[in-house]
Design an enzyme around this catalytic site. Structure first.
Site, PDB file in Angstrom:
ATOM      1  N   ASN A  26       0.844  -1.207   0.000  1.00  0.00           N
ATOM      2  CA  ASN A  26       0.000   0.000   0.000  1.00  0.00           C
ATOM      3  C   ASN A  26       0.869   1.243   0.000  1.00  0.00           C
ATOM      4  O   ASN A  26       2.044   1.182   0.369  1.00  0.00           O
ATOM      5  CB  ASN A  26      -1.003   0.003   1.168  1.00  0.00           C
ATOM      6  CG  ASN A  26      -0.502  -0.759   2.362  1.00  0.00           C
ATOM      7  OD1 ASN A  26       0.373  -0.284   3.072  1.00  0.00           O
ATOM      8  ND2 ASN A  26      -1.012  -1.984   2.547  1.00  0.00           N
ATOM      9  N   SER A  69      -6.096  -1.649   4.477  1.00  0.00           N
ATOM     10  CA  SER A  69      -6.221  -2.163   5.847  1.00  0.00           C
ATOM     11  C   SER A  69      -5.067  -1.684   6.732  1.00  0.00           C
ATOM     12  O   SER A  69      -5.138  -1.783   7.953  1.00  0.00           O
ATOM     13  CB  SER A  69      -6.247  -3.693   5.812  1.00  0.00           C
ATOM     14  OG  SER A  69      -5.099  -4.163   5.131  1.00  0.00           O
ATOM     15  N   GLU A  70      -3.997  -1.153   6.108  1.00  0.00           N
ATOM     16  CA  GLU A  70      -2.878  -0.618   6.890  1.00  0.00           C
ATOM     17  C   GLU A  70      -2.995   0.895   7.081  1.00  0.00           C
ATOM     18  O   GLU A  70      -2.012   1.560   7.407  1.00  0.00           O
ATOM     19  CB  GLU A  70      -1.531  -0.946   6.212  1.00  0.00           C
ATOM     20  CG  GLU A  70      -1.251  -2.407   5.972  1.00  0.00           C
ATOM     21  CD  GLU A  70      -1.006  -3.228   7.247  1.00  0.00           C
ATOM     22  OE1 GLU A  70      -1.136  -2.681   8.354  1.00  0.00           O
ATOM     23  OE2 GLU A  70      -0.714  -4.431   7.101  1.00  0.00           O
ATOM     24  N   HIS A  89       4.496   0.691   1.676  1.00  0.00           N
ATOM     25  CA  HIS A  89       4.662  -0.623   2.300  1.00  0.00           C
ATOM     26  C   HIS A  89       4.771  -1.641   1.182  1.00  0.00           C
ATOM     27  O   HIS A  89       3.887  -1.721   0.326  1.00  0.00           O
ATOM     28  CB  HIS A  89       3.464  -0.920   3.200  1.00  0.00           C
ATOM     29  CG  HIS A  89       3.354  -2.362   3.595  1.00  0.00           C
ATOM     30  ND1 HIS A  89       4.413  -3.082   4.095  1.00  0.00           N
ATOM     31  CD2 HIS A  89       2.312  -3.224   3.554  1.00  0.00           C
ATOM     32  CE1 HIS A  89       4.014  -4.317   4.340  1.00  0.00           C
ATOM     33  NE2 HIS A  89       2.745  -4.431   4.005  1.00  0.00           N
ATOM     34  N   HIS A  91       6.182  -5.743  -0.222  1.00  0.00           N
ATOM     35  CA  HIS A  91       6.485  -7.129   0.121  1.00  0.00           C
ATOM     36  C   HIS A  91       7.675  -7.558  -0.730  1.00  0.00           C
ATOM     37  O   HIS A  91       7.668  -8.622  -1.346  1.00  0.00           O
ATOM     38  CB  HIS A  91       5.282  -8.026  -0.172  1.00  0.00           C
ATOM     39  CG  HIS A  91       4.130  -7.820   0.746  1.00  0.00           C
ATOM     40  ND1 HIS A  91       2.928  -8.450   0.583  1.00  0.00           N
ATOM     41  CD2 HIS A  91       3.997  -7.048   1.861  1.00  0.00           C
ATOM     42  CE1 HIS A  91       2.087  -8.075   1.559  1.00  0.00           C
ATOM     43  NE2 HIS A  91       2.717  -7.212   2.335  1.00  0.00           N
TER      44      HIS A  91
HETATM   45  P1  13P Z   1      -4.402  -3.749   1.663  1.00  0.00           P
HETATM   46  O1  13P Z   1      -4.854  -4.308   0.337  1.00  0.00           O
HETATM   47  O2  13P Z   1      -5.536  -3.642   2.647  1.00  0.00           O
HETATM   48  O3  13P Z   1      -3.634  -2.472   1.487  1.00  0.00           O
HETATM   49  O4  13P Z   1      -3.414  -4.809   2.327  1.00  0.00           O
HETATM   50  C1  13P Z   1      -2.267  -5.236   1.673  1.00  0.00           C
HETATM   51  C2  13P Z   1      -1.158  -5.531   2.626  1.00  0.00           C
HETATM   52  O5  13P Z   1      -0.037  -5.652   2.173  1.00  0.00           O
HETATM   53  C3  13P Z   1      -1.431  -5.678   4.071  1.00  0.00           C
HETATM   54  O6  13P Z   1      -0.258  -5.675   4.813  1.00  0.00           O
END
Ligand code: 13P
Length: 187
Positions: A26, A69-70, A89, A91
């Site tokens: 996000n 959600s973050e 953020h 991954h």
């Molecule tokens: P969201 O789609 O709610 O942004 O979540 C993705 C995520 O990487 C949660 O850590």
């Protein structure tokens, strides 16, 4: 300067560069007391000017889709860091591999303000939880990047584009460390 457009551009760039995949990651940008943030459950290459959410610093939705959600993590960083106007953020796979293996990532020269030593590690809390938001923001009071145990990377910058550059730098750093460790076995 167009922070809404920057959120879209940075999101698509992160996806294309492979620093996120699926619905992971996000991105947000702050302008005064407003925050533009990517919608939840939408792959970052499908973020558009229309579906980016706008919230106030308390998290009240003012426009757009349902925020990430973050959201609380992003807001908590902004509340504690008046100098920060962009948060990403990711991954990113190499950095994440270090996290999963429980190996700390040592910083390298090459990015202004990153400092020395290991990247700070935020203990595991469930994604999207208030505990994760508080622990991450607390860690980032004096750091522009933190790694989340078993989860991913969070970077902050004066702008969201600067936060993106730092996220790319950290992934490259983790990749370089990985290659160097493998090469040591070949010596
Ligand atoms: P969201 O789609 O709610 O942004 O979540 C993705 C995520 O990487 C949660 O850590």
């Amino acid at each position: 300067m167009n922070p809404l457009r920057d959120v879209v551009d940075v999101s698509v760039h992160l996806y294309r560069r492979g620093l996120v995949s699926g619905i992971g990651g996000n991105v947000s940008a702050r302008v005064d007391d407003r925050v533009f943030i990517t919608p939840t459950m939408v792959p970052l290459d499908q973020v558009t000017l229309k579906n980016v959410a706008m919230v106030d610093l308390e998290g009240n939705i003012l426009r757009g889709g349902r925020p990430s959600s973050e959201l609380e993590l992003h807001l908590e960083v902004y509340r504690r860091r008046p100098d920060v106007n962009g948060v990403v953020h990711t991954h990113s796979p190499y950095a994440r591999a270090f996290l999963v293996a429980g190996i700390e990532i040592e910083k390298m020269e090459g990015f202004r303000g990153l400092g020395q030593g290991n990247l700070p590690v935020v203990s595991y809390y469930p994604p999207g939880s208030r505990d994760l938001a508080s622990a991450c923001a607390e860690t980032m009071v004096n750091e522009n990047a933190a790694v989340l145990e078993n989860h991913g990377v969070v970077c902050a910058g004066e702008t969201v584009k600067e936060a993106l550059l730092l996220a790319e730098f950290i992934e490259e750093l983790a990749k370089t460390r990985f290659i160097a460790e493998v090469l040591k076995f070949m010596k």
